[in-house]
Design a protein around this motif. Structure first.
Motif, PDB file in Angstrom:
ATOM      1  N   ILE A 116       0.830  -1.203   0.000  1.00 17.99           N
ATOM      2  CA  ILE A 116       0.000   0.000   0.000  1.00 17.99           C
ATOM      3  C   ILE A 116       0.863   1.252   0.000  1.00 17.99           C
ATOM      4  CG2 ILE A 116      -1.706   1.298   1.345  1.00 17.99           C
ATOM      5  CD1 ILE A 116      -2.930  -1.393   2.148  1.00 17.99           C
ATOM      6  N   GLU A 117       2.013   1.205   0.663  1.00 24.60           N
ATOM      7  CA  GLU A 117       2.917   2.357   0.721  1.00 24.60           C
ATOM      8  C   GLU A 117       3.499   2.712  -0.649  1.00 24.60           C
ATOM      9  OE1 GLU A 117       4.126  -0.620   2.750  1.00 24.60           O
ATOM     10  OE2 GLU A 117       2.331  -0.073   3.873  1.00 24.60           O
ATOM     11  N   ASP A 118       3.552   1.744  -1.546  1.00 27.90           N
ATOM     12  CA  ASP A 118       4.137   1.962  -2.870  1.00 27.90           C
ATOM     13  C   ASP A 118       3.145   2.535  -3.877  1.00 27.90           C
ATOM     14  OD1 ASP A 118       6.454   0.883  -1.832  1.00 27.90           O
ATOM     15  OD2 ASP A 118       6.045  -1.137  -2.605  1.00 27.90           O
ATOM     16  N   ILE A 119       1.864   2.600  -3.522  1.00 26.72           N
ATOM     17  CA  ILE A 119       0.840   3.039  -4.475  1.00 26.72           C
ATOM     18  C   ILE A 119       1.066   4.458  -4.983  1.00 26.72           C
ATOM     19  CG2 ILE A 119      -1.628   3.567  -4.715  1.00 26.72           C
ATOM     20  CD1 ILE A 119      -2.213   1.058  -3.094  1.00 26.72           C
ATOM     21  N   PRO A 120       1.354   5.473  -4.118  1.00 23.40           N
ATOM     22  CA  PRO A 120       1.537   6.835  -4.662  1.00 23.40           C
ATOM     23  C   PRO A 120       2.642   6.932  -5.712  1.00 23.40           C
ATOM     24  CG  PRO A 120       1.266   6.927  -2.285  1.00 23.40           C
ATOM     25  CD  PRO A 120       1.380   5.480  -2.645  1.00 23.40           C
ATOM     26  N   GLY A 121       3.772   6.281  -5.471  1.00 21.49           N
ATOM     27  CA  GLY A 121       4.863   6.309  -6.452  1.00 21.49           C
ATOM     28  C   GLY A 121       4.495   5.632  -7.754  1.00 21.49           C
ATOM     29  N   ARG A 122       3.799   4.509  -7.668  1.00 18.20           N
ATOM     30  CA  ARG A 122       3.393   3.791  -8.881  1.00 18.20           C
ATOM     31  C   ARG A 122       2.367   4.582  -9.667  1.00 18.20           C
ATOM     32  NH1 ARG A 122       4.711  -1.704  -9.007  1.00 18.20           N
ATOM     33  NH2 ARG A 122       3.889  -1.538 -11.103  1.00 18.20           N
ATOM     34  N   ILE A 123       1.446   5.276  -8.965  1.00 16.78           N
ATOM     35  CA  ILE A 123       0.453   6.107  -9.662  1.00 16.78           C
ATOM     36  C   ILE A 123       1.163   7.232 -10.401  1.00 16.78           C
ATOM     37  CG2 ILE A 123      -1.454   7.738  -9.317  1.00 16.78           C
ATOM     38  CD1 ILE A 123      -2.413   4.905  -9.104  1.00 16.78           C
ATOM     39  N   GLU A 124       2.167   7.834  -9.781  1.00 18.75           N
ATOM     40  CA  GLU A 124       2.911   8.913 -10.443  1.00 18.75           C
ATOM     41  C   GLU A 124       3.656   8.395 -11.668  1.00 18.75           C
ATOM     42  OE1 GLU A 124       2.615  12.118  -9.977  1.00 18.75           O
ATOM     43  OE2 GLU A 124       1.125  11.606  -8.464  1.00 18.75           O
ATOM     44  N   GLN A 125       4.210   7.180 -11.587  1.00 18.97           N
ATOM     45  CA  GLN A 125       4.878   6.585 -12.753  1.00 18.97           C
ATOM     46  C   GLN A 125       3.885   6.366 -13.888  1.00 18.97           C
ATOM     47  OE1 GLN A 125       6.558   2.930 -11.361  1.00 18.97           O
ATOM     48  NE2 GLN A 125       8.422   3.894 -10.568  1.00 18.97           N
TER      49      GLN A 125
END
Length: 151
Positions: A89-98
């Protein structure tokens, strides 16, 4: 005396050749038709989820700006899958930005997250995913379900 001639004459029949000039046009027309009407699933769902049911259903208009998040069980644990990859869940913001960086500016502006959660998913996990989406300003969320048939 003259030999007796047959009253019936047999003619040799030949099969006319088939014109194949229009066959490629027909094949490409049928192929094009099936390419247009077929929806290809781009994500391989790795988590197991049971789709909830609802009454007010709408289809998403622009599929190019949709990011799919699946929440379901993988083994005994609840997991989150963003498009094709299982993520924390912590990785979601970075993946959305990618993903947003790889889209056209119009699609990045209309980014919609399609949340496909198991019907038994704890609300705490869904709340955590929604908070992670807020951090990346992915504020359009669509909850996927199957339509209840009322008769």
């Amino acid at each position: 005396m003259r030999p007796m001639q047959s009253k019936f004459h047999t003619k040799r029949h030949s099969v006319p050749s088939l014109n194949m000039a229009s066959m490629p046009d027909l094949i490409f027309t049928v192929l094009f038709f099936f390419m247009i009407v077929t929806h290809m699933r781009s994500d391989e769902v790795k988590v197991r989820y049971e789709v909830p049911q609802g009454t007010e259903m709408k289809k998403l208009a622009n599929r190019a700006s949709v990011v799919n998040i699946y929440i379901g069980r993988l083994g005994q644990d609840w997991r989150v899958q963003l498009n094709g990859d299982v993520v924390r869940i912590e990785d979601i913001p970075g993946r959305i930005e990618q993903l947003r960086a790889g889209m056209s500016p119009e699609n990045a502006e209309r980014l919609t997250v399609s949340l496909r959660a198991d019907r038994h998913t704890p609300m705490g996990i869904i709340g955590d995913v929604k908070q992670a989406l807020q951090k990346s300003y992915a504020l359009r969320i669509n909850y996927s379900a199957t339509e209840i048939k009322t008769e």
